[in-house]
Motif scaffolding. Sequence first.
Motif, PDB file in Angstrom:
ATOM      1  N   GLU A  94       1.284  -0.991   0.111  1.00  0.00           N
ATOM      2  CA  GLU A  94       0.109  -0.008   0.016  1.00  0.00           C
ATOM      3  C   GLU A  94       1.097   1.248   0.120  1.00  0.00           C
ATOM      4  O   GLU A  94       2.335   0.905   1.144  1.00  0.00           O
ATOM      5  N   LEU A  95       0.723   2.623  -0.648  1.00  0.00           N
ATOM      6  CA  LEU A  95       1.355   3.343  -0.965  1.00  0.00           C
ATOM      7  C   LEU A  95       0.302   4.685  -1.252  1.00  0.00           C
ATOM      8  O   LEU A  95      -0.005   4.291  -2.354  1.00  0.00           O
ATOM      9  N   ASP A  96      -0.235   5.924  -0.849  1.00  0.00           N
ATOM     10  CA  ASP A  96      -0.545   6.990  -1.076  1.00  0.00           C
ATOM     11  C   ASP A  96       0.676   8.127  -1.268  1.00  0.00           C
ATOM     12  O   ASP A  96       1.374   8.890  -0.844  1.00  0.00           O
ATOM     13  N   GLN A  97       0.678   8.066  -2.642  1.00  0.00           N
ATOM     14  CA  GLN A  97       1.900   9.239  -3.311  1.00  0.00           C
ATOM     15  C   GLN A  97       1.649  10.606  -2.257  1.00  0.00           C
ATOM     16  O   GLN A  97       2.450  11.657  -2.768  1.00  0.00           O
ATOM     17  N   GLU A  98       0.041  10.969  -1.908  1.00  0.00           N
ATOM     18  CA  GLU A  98      -0.328  11.957  -1.582  1.00  0.00           C
ATOM     19  C   GLU A  98      -0.299  12.915  -0.335  1.00  0.00           C
ATOM     20  O   GLU A  98      -0.605  13.281   0.287  1.00  0.00           O
ATOM     21  N   SER A  99       0.453  11.651   0.363  1.00  0.00           N
ATOM     22  CA  SER A  99       0.302  11.313   1.597  1.00  0.00           C
ATOM     23  C   SER A  99       1.952  11.029   2.029  1.00  0.00           C
ATOM     24  O   SER A  99       2.621   9.931   1.703  1.00  0.00           O
ATOM     25  N   VAL A 127       0.335  14.804  -5.049  1.00  0.00           N
ATOM     26  CA  VAL A 127       1.151  13.696  -5.555  1.00  0.00           C
ATOM     27  C   VAL A 127       2.252  13.471  -6.623  1.00  0.00           C
ATOM     28  O   VAL A 127       3.324  13.239  -6.556  1.00  0.00           O
ATOM     29  N   ASN A 128       1.995  14.550  -8.453  1.00  0.00           N
ATOM     30  CA  ASN A 128       3.150  14.196  -8.783  1.00  0.00           C
ATOM     31  C   ASN A 128       3.793  14.747  -9.285  1.00  0.00           C
ATOM     32  O   ASN A 128       4.715  15.008  -9.676  1.00  0.00           O
ATOM     33  N   ALA A 129       4.284  15.778  -7.867  1.00  0.00           N
ATOM     34  CA  ALA A 129       5.244  16.532  -7.735  1.00  0.00           C
ATOM     35  C   ALA A 129       6.087  16.863  -6.438  1.00  0.00           C
ATOM     36  O   ALA A 129       6.941  15.971  -6.185  1.00  0.00           O
ATOM     37  N   THR A 130       5.172  16.896  -5.365  1.00  0.00           N
ATOM     38  CA  THR A 130       6.002  16.589  -3.611  1.00  0.00           C
ATOM     39  C   THR A 130       6.005  15.104  -3.364  1.00  0.00           C
ATOM     40  O   THR A 130       7.124  14.581  -3.530  1.00  0.00           O
ATOM     41  N   GLY A 131       5.025  14.553  -3.402  1.00  0.00           N
ATOM     42  CA  GLY A 131       4.978  13.286  -3.338  1.00  0.00           C
ATOM     43  C   GLY A 131       5.623  12.097  -4.090  1.00  0.00           C
ATOM     44  O   GLY A 131       7.217  11.335  -3.684  1.00  0.00           O
TER      45      GLY A 131
END
Length: 258
Positions: A66-71, A117-121
Amino acid sequence: MHVSKLFDLSGKVALVTGGAGNYGKCIVEGLIEAGATVVVTSRRVDQAKQDLAEYLQPGYSLTVLELDQESISSIDTFMQELKQRYAKVDVFVNNAVSRPMKGFHGDIDQFRQSMEVNATGMFYLLRELSAWMSDTGGGSVINIASMMGMKGPDYSNYKGTSMGDLPPDYFFHNAGLINLNRFMCKKYAGKQLRFNCISPGGLFNHQAEQFLTNYCEKVPLGRMANTDDIKGLIVLLASQAGAYINGENILMDGGLNA
Ligand SMILES: NC(=O)c1ccc[n+]([C@@H]2O[C@H](COP(=O)([O-])OP(=O)(O)OC[C@H]3O[C@@H](n4cnc5c(N)ncnc54)[C@H](O)[C@@H]3O)[C@@H](O)[C@H]2O)c1
């Protein structure tokens, strides 16, 4: 070394973010068929396991984490779990993408969410993984961008369809990723970690007939990308066969932008 050995990924661990998505599945298939142990990340592990069920059979080595790239905390938890399970990761395919923005005039919070998501995470994960890969002997990082990060929109592709209001965030973060790839290549000089970018063209996904006609007549090969097209390039960049390719951005578009 024999050429079949150069492309062999047996004994290698490869991580693919968003590996249950459209291009992600093709990437996972290529890596698994070349012999790699593959780790896929997803926000919805059960759904991803269903989508990748054929590779969860005996004979393959696939794990979904599991991975949420927003967090940022989700990325930290994921990195801990990855390090507990594996001594090292040899290949990282930075593939996940979020598309929250609906057109040029979409709510600005959609742009903000895209950047989360697409830059910071994405950058945080890339930085953490690169550091660990470098500390554990190096490897290959493959960033998946897009031809849309290399040019402005071609609105003529969307004539006669309802698809023409393209989201600007996608062009922005993909262009950024292509240059971030060069930055990482230079930053990790001497550390035996290679960074390459693939900028694919459109993958066939049963798009509207009119769009397919408009698009394909401009492609010298006369078609969109199919599910095999990215596999060889991934294995090349992941393996010893690509050992001297570093800092590159490879356009894979059937000649559309030639
Ligand atoms: N499909 C195309 O035609 C095309 C063309 C050019 C480039 N690309 C590139 O290919 C890559 C994959 O795109 P795709 O079309 O397969 O997309 P997709 O939407 O099918 O898959 C993207 C994956 O990322 C995951 N994801 C989204 N938000 C996430 C988050 N917050 N945390 C973790 N994972 C998240 C999704 O769940 C999904 O599994 C992207 O980098 C994209 O820019 C795609």
